[in-house]
Design an enzyme around this catalytic site. Structure first.
Site, PDB file in Angstrom:
ATOM      1  N   ARG A  19       0.828  -1.216   0.000  1.00  0.00           N
ATOM      2  CA  ARG A  19       0.000   0.000   0.000  1.00  0.00           C
ATOM      3  C   ARG A  19       0.859   1.260   0.000  1.00  0.00           C
ATOM      4  O   ARG A  19       0.596   2.194  -0.755  1.00  0.00           O
ATOM      5  CB  ARG A  19      -0.964   0.011   1.182  1.00  0.00           C
ATOM      6  CG  ARG A  19      -2.053  -1.027   1.086  1.00  0.00           C
ATOM      7  CD  ARG A  19      -2.929  -1.035   2.312  1.00  0.00           C
ATOM      8  NE  ARG A  19      -2.125  -1.317   3.499  1.00  0.00           N
ATOM      9  CZ  ARG A  19      -2.277  -0.739   4.686  1.00  0.00           C
ATOM     10  NH1 ARG A  19      -3.220   0.155   4.883  1.00  0.00           N
ATOM     11  NH2 ARG A  19      -1.506  -1.055   5.694  1.00  0.00           N
ATOM     12  N   ASN A  37      -6.083  -2.680   2.456  1.00  0.00           N
ATOM     13  CA  ASN A  37      -6.091  -4.123   2.596  1.00  0.00           C
ATOM     14  C   ASN A  37      -7.522  -4.618   2.704  1.00  0.00           C
ATOM     15  O   ASN A  37      -8.358  -3.974   3.339  1.00  0.00           O
ATOM     16  CB  ASN A  37      -5.332  -4.554   3.852  1.00  0.00           C
ATOM     17  CG  ASN A  37      -3.836  -4.394   3.728  1.00  0.00           C
ATOM     18  OD1 ASN A  37      -3.297  -4.359   2.630  1.00  0.00           O
ATOM     19  ND2 ASN A  37      -3.151  -4.305   4.849  1.00  0.00           N
TER      20      ASN A  37
END
Length: 89
Positions: A19, A37
């Site tokens: 990320r 996520n």
């Protein structure tokens, strides 16, 4: 032309700085949106910006950071929304 795409990235993509790395890539390409996520171990990326820049980001999503092992990237164009920043959630 600006568009938005939603990507679902699967493989070993959680716990490997995916990320944060996606955020760096998106910011370098002047793309807004987010990466987060998902409970199934995948990562969702919403990216909004110039179509050619989204193509560059999509290529990067298949690679990810060095410790990631990307198995698949699913992409679909979604309704455009104005966003100035790219966040991790």
């Amino acid at each position: 032309m600006s568009i938005c795409k939603q990507f679902f990235v699967s493989g070993r993509v959680q716990g490997v700085w995916y990320r944060a790395s996606a955020q760096q890539q998106a910011q370098a390409l002047n793309i807004g949106g987010y990466a987060r996520n998902l409970p199934d171990g995948s990562v969702e990326v919403l990216a909004c910006g110039a179509e050619d820049k989204l193509a560059e980001l999509e290529s990067w999503l298949w690679q990810g950071p060095t410790s990631a092992q990307v198995a698949d990237v699913q992409a679909e164009e979604v309704e455009y929304r104005e966003t100035d920043t790219f966040e991790t959630r």
